[in-house]
Write an enzyme that holds these catalytic residues in place. Sequence first.
Site, PDB file in Angstrom:
ATOM      1  CB  ALA A 135      -0.946   0.003   1.127  1.00 57.20           C
ATOM      2  CE  LYS A 136       5.589   4.887  -0.326  1.00 57.56           C
ATOM      3  NZ  LYS A 136       6.587   4.049  -0.175  1.00 57.56           N
TER       4      LYS A 136
END
Length: 443
Positions: A135-136
Site C-alpha cells: 500500500a502507499k
Amino acid sequence: MPARSADAWTDSLASLAQRPKGDIEDSGEGDSCRMKASEATTLYVERACDRLGLNKDLRQLLATPRREVQVEIPVEMDDGRLETLIGYRVQHNNYRGPMKGGLRYHHEVDLDEVRSLASLMTWKTAVVNLPYGGAKGGVCVENSKLSHTEKERITRKFVDQIHDIIGPYTDIPAPDMGTNAEVMAWFRNQYEKYHGFNPAVITGKPVELYGAEGREEATGRGVGILAFKLLKRLGKHPPEIRVALQGFGNVGFHAAKLLHESEFNVVAVSDVTGGYYQPDGLDIPDALRFSLQNRSLHGYENAQRISNEELLELDVDILIPAALGGVITKDNAKNIRAPIIIEAANAPIDPEADDILHEKGTIVLPDILANAGGVTVSYFEWVQNLQYYKWGLNRVRQELDSVLSRAFEEVWQLAQDKSVSLRTAAFMLALERVYRAGVLSGF
Ligand code: NAD
C-alpha cells in the site's frame, strides 16, 4: 560477519535519531525521477510476467489496486487561513497479508504516484517473504513550509478521514518522504481515539512509543548484509573490495558503517555537497563522526574532492548509489567501471542503462531486494506490538540478517536456474508468490 571492535564513535550514532528525516520504510524513488521509477517498475513487472508466462487476465489482476481512496483534508493554518488539502491511500494487494507502505507528505504527491508506489511495496514485501501486501499513501502539501503544529493538525485530520480503512490486520502505514517517527506517534494517537489501544496500526514509531530498536539503521545495515552475501557467492573477500557509496543520509551512513565494520575498503562517499575520495581507503569512523557533527560532509578535508558524477565512474569493485533515483542513465552507463552495483536508493538505474550494464556483464543487486531492510524491521516492530513483547537490538539484527540472507539466496538461485538477471529473478519470485497466494485463496 567479521566485525571490527566498536569504537567510541558508534555511541554517538544515537544522535542520528535527531536527524530531520530518516527511518523511512521506503521513499519510493529519488525526487527528480518519479515518472521514470514508476515506468521502470511497470517494465520490470512486465518482463517477469513474460518469463513466468502469466496470461493477460492475471497480469490485469495483479496490476489493479484493491482500493484507492482520495480524501479532503481541511486544515486551519497557523496564520488563520483554511487550506483544503488532498490525501490518498492506495491499497494495492493483500493476497499475502495486511497491506504495508509509507505515508508521504510532498507537493508532488498524486494518485498516479501513490498507485505505482503501492504496487512496488507489494513486490518488495513479497521478495523478502514478509506476510504482507503493498500500500502507499500521502498528502499533497509543500512539506518544507509546514510548521510543526500544522503538520500535526494535517496528520490528525488525515487519520480522521482514513481510520476506517486502515488497521493492524488491514493496512499498516509507516514513515516515508516528509514524515518521521513523530508523525507516526501523532497518527497512532489519533487512530486510538477511534479504536482504542493499537500500537500495531503503524510502524516507524519512536522507540519510546512501541517503536523497534534497530529500525533507523535497518535499510543501510541491510545493504551491508546483502553486499557481504553477494561477495560470498562470488568467492571474494571484503578486504579486497573497494567500495564507492553515493549518498550519506540515513541509508548511506549506516551502509558505510556496516561495510567498514565488515572490513570492506570504502574509498569514496558523497552527499549533496559532492564526493570525497581516498584511493587507499577512507577513514570511515572519521567521516561518520564529521557528518554527525556537521550534518553534512561539507568541509571534510581528509579526502580528495570529486564530483558526484565522477564518483559513479570510479574504478571500484562495488558501486552503491544510496541517494537519488535515475543517477545512472544511458549517457553514463558505459562509463561505469564497477562490476557490481547495489541499488540502495530506489531506481538509481534507468531501464535503458540497466540494459547496457547487463550487456557489459555488470551484476546489479536490485532495489526491491537491496533496500528491503527497512520494511523488514517495520515487520519486526509490528510483530512485537502484536505480541506486547520487546526484542533487544541483537535479536532485531539477527532476524534481519536471516530474512535478507534467505531472500538473497532465493533470488540468486532463481537467477542461476533461469539464466536471468538478479533483477528479473527478484520480480519473478515476488510475482509468483503473490499470484500463487491469490490462486490458493481464490482471490
Ligand atoms: P536521506 O534524505 O536521509 O539522505 C539522502 C542523501 O543523499 C543525503 O546524504 C543527501 O545529501 C544526498 N543527496 C541528495 N541529493 C544528492 C545529489 N544530487 N547527489 C548526491 N547525493 C545527494 O535519504 P535516505 O533515507 O538515506 O534515502 C536514500 C535513498 O534510499 C532514497 O532513494 C530512498 O528512496 C531510498 N530508500 C530509503 C529507505 C530508508 O529506510 N531510509 C528505504 C528504502 C529506500
